[in-house]
Scaffold this active site. Structure first.
Site, PDB file in Angstrom:
ATOM      1  CE  LYS A  66      -4.789  -1.446   1.877  1.00  0.00           C
ATOM      2  NZ  LYS A  66      -5.245  -1.529   2.450  1.00  0.00           N
ATOM      3  CG  ASP A 102      -8.848   1.209   3.207  1.00  0.00           C
ATOM      4  OD1 ASP A 102      -9.524   0.516   2.542  1.00  0.00           O
ATOM      5  OD2 ASP A 102      -7.184   0.843   2.883  1.00  0.00           O
TER       6      ASP A 102
HETATM    7  P1  NAP Z   1      -1.551  -5.061  10.347  1.00  0.00           P
HETATM    8  O1  NAP Z   1      -0.767  -3.753   9.586  1.00  0.00           O
HETATM    9  O2  NAP Z   1      -0.650  -5.876  10.340  1.00  0.00           O
HETATM   10  O3  NAP Z   1      -1.951  -3.696  11.727  1.00  0.00           O
HETATM   11  C1  NAP Z   1      -1.820  -4.225  13.018  1.00  0.00           C
HETATM   12  C2  NAP Z   1      -2.308  -3.621  14.376  1.00  0.00           C
HETATM   13  O4  NAP Z   1      -2.314  -5.218  15.791  1.00  0.00           O
HETATM   14  C3  NAP Z   1      -0.769  -3.520  15.247  1.00  0.00           C
HETATM   15  O5  NAP Z   1      -0.885  -2.640  15.385  1.00  0.00           O
HETATM   16  C4  NAP Z   1      -0.966  -4.700  15.681  1.00  0.00           C
HETATM   17  O6  NAP Z   1       0.576  -4.330  17.013  1.00  0.00           O
HETATM   18  C5  NAP Z   1      -1.867  -5.181  16.017  1.00  0.00           C
HETATM   19  N1  NAP Z   1      -2.197  -6.416  16.754  1.00  0.00           N
HETATM   20  C6  NAP Z   1      -1.964  -7.233  15.631  1.00  0.00           C
HETATM   21  N2  NAP Z   1      -1.907  -9.000  16.342  1.00  0.00           N
HETATM   22  C7  NAP Z   1      -2.513  -8.184  17.763  1.00  0.00           C
HETATM   23  C8  NAP Z   1      -2.534  -8.989  19.308  1.00  0.00           C
HETATM   24  N3  NAP Z   1      -2.795 -10.263  19.201  1.00  0.00           N
HETATM   25  N4  NAP Z   1      -2.837  -8.244  20.843  1.00  0.00           N
HETATM   26  C9  NAP Z   1      -2.954  -6.818  20.174  1.00  0.00           C
HETATM   27  N5  NAP Z   1      -3.015  -6.291  19.234  1.00  0.00           N
HETATM   28  C10 NAP Z   1      -2.223  -6.804  17.841  1.00  0.00           C
HETATM   29  O7  NAP Z   1      -2.200  -4.506  10.286  1.00  0.00           O
HETATM   30  P2  NAP Z   1      -3.779  -3.656   9.224  1.00  0.00           P
HETATM   31  O8  NAP Z   1      -3.500  -3.316   7.716  1.00  0.00           O
HETATM   32  O9  NAP Z   1      -3.635  -2.526   9.477  1.00  0.00           O
HETATM   33  O10 NAP Z   1      -5.485  -4.536   9.232  1.00  0.00           O
HETATM   34  C11 NAP Z   1      -5.813  -4.079  11.302  1.00  0.00           C
HETATM   35  C12 NAP Z   1      -7.307  -4.981  10.852  1.00  0.00           C
HETATM   36  O11 NAP Z   1      -8.258  -4.026  10.352  1.00  0.00           O
HETATM   37  C13 NAP Z   1      -7.389  -6.407  10.485  1.00  0.00           C
HETATM   38  O12 NAP Z   1      -7.566  -7.912  10.994  1.00  0.00           O
HETATM   39  C14 NAP Z   1      -7.460  -6.527   8.990  1.00  0.00           C
HETATM   40  O13 NAP Z   1      -8.253  -7.693   8.466  1.00  0.00           O
HETATM   41  C15 NAP Z   1      -8.884  -5.710   9.187  1.00  0.00           C
HETATM   42  N6  NAP Z   1      -9.149  -4.872   8.101  1.00  0.00           N
HETATM   43  C16 NAP Z   1      -9.977  -4.096   7.576  1.00  0.00           C
HETATM   44  C17 NAP Z   1     -10.403  -3.411   6.816  1.00  0.00           C
HETATM   45  C18 NAP Z   1     -12.319  -3.454   6.346  1.00  0.00           C
HETATM   46  O14 NAP Z   1     -12.678  -2.962   4.785  1.00  0.00           O
HETATM   47  N7  NAP Z   1     -12.922  -3.994   7.303  1.00  0.00           N
HETATM   48  C19 NAP Z   1      -9.683  -2.736   6.216  1.00  0.00           C
HETATM   49  C20 NAP Z   1      -8.654  -2.969   6.393  1.00  0.00           C
HETATM   50  C21 NAP Z   1      -8.326  -3.882   7.499  1.00  0.00           C
HETATM   51  P3  NAP Z   1       1.713  -5.158  16.356  1.00  0.00           P
HETATM   52  O15 NAP Z   1       2.272  -3.737  15.549  1.00  0.00           O
HETATM   53  O16 NAP Z   1       2.370  -4.464  17.513  1.00  0.00           O
HETATM   54  O17 NAP Z   1       2.120  -5.728  15.750  1.00  0.00           O
END
Ligand code: NAP
Length: 275
Positions: A66, A102
């Site tokens: 991205k 998004d």
């Molecule tokens: P990302 O860049 O990997 O970031 C994930 C975040 O969650 C980081 O701050 C990470 O912390 C934290 N995290 C991961 N596992 C954790 C746990 N077990 N306990 C506490 N914190 C945890 O992912 P992202 O792209 O931001 O996506 C985040 C979520 O949003 C995903 O589930 C994704 O599928 C969802 N999403 C949904 C949409 C939609 O259209 N609905 C769009 C985008 C994303 P660390 O950095 O410390 O590991």
């Protein structure tokens, strides 16, 4: 000639985007085809060269490309620059633009629910959290705080967007009217039993927005609903980011009320059949 579209990311195992956009092409009688193109980071440059050579008519972009893909566009929208990440490439004349849909995807469900955004707490500080923060600013949130299990990452996000930082252990003490889950906690599989927020701190007058939409009802959303809070679904965010992509590519607006059941069937089909 059939216009080619696709999504790049890695891994791309269960992307719903081909279903959405191919449905959209047939819905509007557009001669287009959309496919998933699993592209590891080392193959991004070659993919983008092929994209221009064919040329493809549009592209969705997901993790981990991205931010990196911005360098391959001719221009990046102000919104894409603000977020620092894009998920859509589209042409205007001979100019290849990069956009972030998004943010629109995140905002639309809140607007449609008629929720005014007061103090907001963003749980998680990864890529999605950046779009959430920009969306909350657009919606005029009175205060925005970010929290994450890795304090330095929360501080970096807060520094980039001028936000408050809340310690992960103290997240329930922040006076949030809206809590947004931007972590994968609650996602189907090994994280399913987790919630990012203690349910005893939720109640009427609050709203929660769970970006995780599989399973249909995450623990966070279920507990918030029981506590009397308003629940906004991450599936709607997915729907509206796709609607906006399709509009940029074709000028047509996919009807969300038709798209939502299509996705629900694909995601939760068996569970829906079981009731
Ligand atoms: P990302 O860049 O990997 O970031 C994930 C975040 O969650 C980081 O701050 C990470 O912390 C934290 N995290 C991961 N596992 C954790 C746990 N077990 N306990 C506490 N914190 C945890 O992912 P992202 O792209 O931001 O996506 C985040 C979520 O949003 C995903 O589930 C994704 O599928 C969802 N999403 C949904 C949409 C939609 O259209 N609905 C769009 C985008 C994303 P660390 O950095 O410390 O590991």
């Amino acid at each position: 000639m059939t216009r080619q579209y696709g999504i790049i990311g890695h891994p791309l195992a269960h992307s719903l985007s081909p279903l959405v956009h191919n449905w959209g092409f047939s819905r509007f009688g557009i001669d287009g085809h959309y496919e998933a193109c699993d592209t590891p980071p080392e193959a991004l440059s070659a993919f983008m060269a092929r994209f221009r050579q064919i040329p493809m008519a549009g592209l969705s972009v997901t993790i981990p490309h991205k931010t990196a893909v911005m360098a391959y566009a001719d221009a990046v929208t102000d919104l894409g620059l603000e977020v620092g990440a894009v998920n859509t490439l589209y042409w205007r004349g001979n100019v290849l633009w990069a956009e972030n849909t998004d943010v629109e995807g995140f905002c639309r469900p809140l607007v449609e629910a008629g929720l005014s955004v007061g103090a907001a707490l963003v749980l998680g500080c990864g890529g999605a959290a950046r779009a959430v923060v920009v969306g909350l600013k657009r919606l005029g949130a009175s205060r925005i705080a970010v929290t994450g299990r890795t304090r330095e990452k929360a501080e970096a996000l807060a520094g980039a967007f001028d936000l408050e930082v809340v310690d992960w252990e103290a997240r329930a003490d922040y006076p949030a009217q809206l809590c947004v889950n931007a972590t994968p906690m609650g996602m189907l599989g090994r994280l399913e039993a987790l919630s990012p927020y203690p349910s005893e701190r939720l109640g009427p007058g609050q709203a929660v927005y769970d970006l995780v939409y599989n399973p249909r009802l995450t623990r966070f959303a279920a507990e918030a609903g029981h506590a009397g809070a308003t629940v906004v679904s991450g599936l709607d965010m997915f729907v509206y980011q796709a609607v906006e992509q399709f509009r940029l590519w074709t000028g047509r607006v996919l009807p969300a009320e038709e798209l939502r059941p299509l996705l629900m069937q694909a995601l939760y089909g068996e569970a829906l059949a079981r009731g």
